[in-house]
Write an enzyme that holds these catalytic residues in place. Structure first.
Site, PDB file in Angstrom:
ATOM      1  N   CYS A   7       0.878  -1.519   0.144  1.00 41.02           N
ATOM      2  CA  CYS A   7      -0.082  -0.580  -0.029  1.00 41.02           C
ATOM      3  C   CYS A   7       0.723   1.035   0.343  1.00 41.02           C
ATOM      4  O   CYS A   7       2.173   1.344  -0.064  1.00 41.02           O
ATOM      5  CB  CYS A   7      -0.940  -0.358   1.436  1.00 41.02           C
ATOM      6  SG  CYS A   7      -0.471   0.493   3.056  1.00 41.02           S
ATOM      7  N   ARG A  13      -3.767  -0.773   5.548  1.00 38.33           N
ATOM      8  CA  ARG A  13      -3.628  -1.796   4.857  1.00 38.33           C
ATOM      9  C   ARG A  13      -2.992  -2.688   4.585  1.00 38.33           C
ATOM     10  O   ARG A  13      -3.953  -3.883   4.527  1.00 38.33           O
ATOM     11  CB  ARG A  13      -4.860  -1.260   3.733  1.00 38.33           C
ATOM     12  CG  ARG A  13      -6.059   0.236   3.422  1.00 38.33           C
ATOM     13  CD  ARG A  13      -6.035   0.559   2.251  1.00 38.33           C
ATOM     14  NE  ARG A  13      -4.796   1.897   1.566  1.00 38.33           N
ATOM     15  CZ  ARG A  13      -4.351   2.024   0.152  1.00 38.33           C
ATOM     16  NH1 ARG A  13      -5.126   2.168  -0.008  1.00 38.33           N
ATOM     17  NH2 ARG A  13      -2.837   2.548   0.839  1.00 38.33           N
ATOM     18  N   ASP A 121      -8.208   4.114   1.054  1.00 37.68           N
ATOM     19  CA  ASP A 121      -7.601   4.481   2.525  1.00 37.68           C
ATOM     20  C   ASP A 121      -7.731   4.508   3.160  1.00 37.68           C
ATOM     21  O   ASP A 121      -8.451   6.018   3.515  1.00 37.68           O
ATOM     22  CB  ASP A 121      -6.267   5.542   1.673  1.00 37.68           C
ATOM     23  CG  ASP A 121      -5.448   5.448   2.592  1.00 37.68           C
ATOM     24  OD1 ASP A 121      -5.292   5.464   3.724  1.00 37.68           O
ATOM     25  OD2 ASP A 121      -4.281   6.666   2.529  1.00 37.68           O
TER      26      ASP A 121
HETATM   27  P1  4NP Z   1      -1.724   2.575   4.126  1.00 34.54           P
HETATM   28  O1  4NP Z   1      -2.555   4.059   4.258  1.00 34.54           O
HETATM   29  O2  4NP Z   1      -1.566   3.405   2.996  1.00 34.54           O
HETATM   30  O3  4NP Z   1      -2.889   2.073   4.058  1.00 34.54           O
HETATM   31  O4  4NP Z   1      -0.780   2.496   5.171  1.00 34.54           O
HETATM   32  C1  4NP Z   1      -2.015   5.196   4.628  1.00 34.54           C
HETATM   33  C2  4NP Z   1      -0.503   5.530   5.861  1.00 34.54           C
HETATM   34  C3  4NP Z   1      -0.704   6.506   6.193  1.00 34.54           C
HETATM   35  C4  4NP Z   1       0.089   8.004   4.883  1.00 34.54           C
HETATM   36  C5  4NP Z   1      -1.388   7.256   3.953  1.00 34.54           C
HETATM   37  C6  4NP Z   1      -1.740   6.077   3.879  1.00 34.54           C
HETATM   38  N1  4NP Z   1       0.008   9.045   4.886  1.00 34.54           N
HETATM   39  O5  4NP Z   1       0.151  10.012   3.536  1.00 34.54           O
HETATM   40  O6  4NP Z   1       1.100   9.028   5.938  1.00 34.54           O
END
Ligand code: 4NP
Length: 155
Positions: A7, A13, A121
């Site tokens: 991800c 995720r 997300d």
């Molecule tokens: P992930 O969610 O891609 O599902 O782990 C996110 C976690 C952090 C961030 C964006 C999406 N961020 O911008 O820090």
């Protein structure tokens, strides 16, 4: 069979997908199956999964030992499949490692309800958004595992 779930931040995720896959593999006595996860971004390297991911997993009796890493920690040949959560993760991974070819897939290619729709997300959302991610991953994972079993009968 080695799988990498991907991800953006590797704290919401993909560590949830990794934990669900490893849990299901254990239930199926697939001792030679292991999954890991990584992010296309660098924001959270070394971090444990988001507390809301851990909360939703623990409600289902599933543990996670993940620490966030970038996909660049891995070699294109380290995994049998690279499984992206959304199309931007897929495109970023494709750009970094074009040689992965058709071993790079989208998690929801295996979603029986919304095939091809990105895993949303949940980072800026709340617990219900993480629960929705769990539901999508859980049902997609069953099909993905079925695909692995059909691809490698007897494993
Ligand atoms: P992930 O969610 O891609 O599902 O782990 C996110 C976690 C952090 C961030 C964006 C999406 N961020 O911008 O820090």
């Amino acid at each position: 069979m080695k799988i990498l779930f991907i991800c953006l931040g590797n704290i919401c995720r993909s560590p949830m997908a990794e934990a669900i896959f490893n849990h299901k593999a254990r239930q199926l006595d697939q001792e030679n199956w292991a999954s890991f996860s990584a992010g296309t971004g660098n924001y959270h390297i070394g971090d444990r999964p988001d507390s809301r991911t851990l909360h939703v997993l623990s409600q289902k009796g599933i543990e996670s030992t993940s620490r966030a890493q970038n996909i660049s920690s891995y070699n294109p040949h380290d995994f049998d499949f690279w499984v992206a959560m959304d199309t931007s993760n897929l495109e970023d991974t494709r750009q970094a490692y074009p040689e992965i070819g058709d071993r790079l897939v989208l998690m929801t290619d295996f979603d029986p309800i919304s095939p091809g729709k990105p895993v949303p997300d949940p980072y800026w959302g709340d617990i219900p958004d993480f629960e929705e991610v769990f539901t999508i991953l859980d049902r997609s994972m069953d099909r993905f595992i079925q695909h692995l079993q059909e691809a490698s009968p007897g494993i």
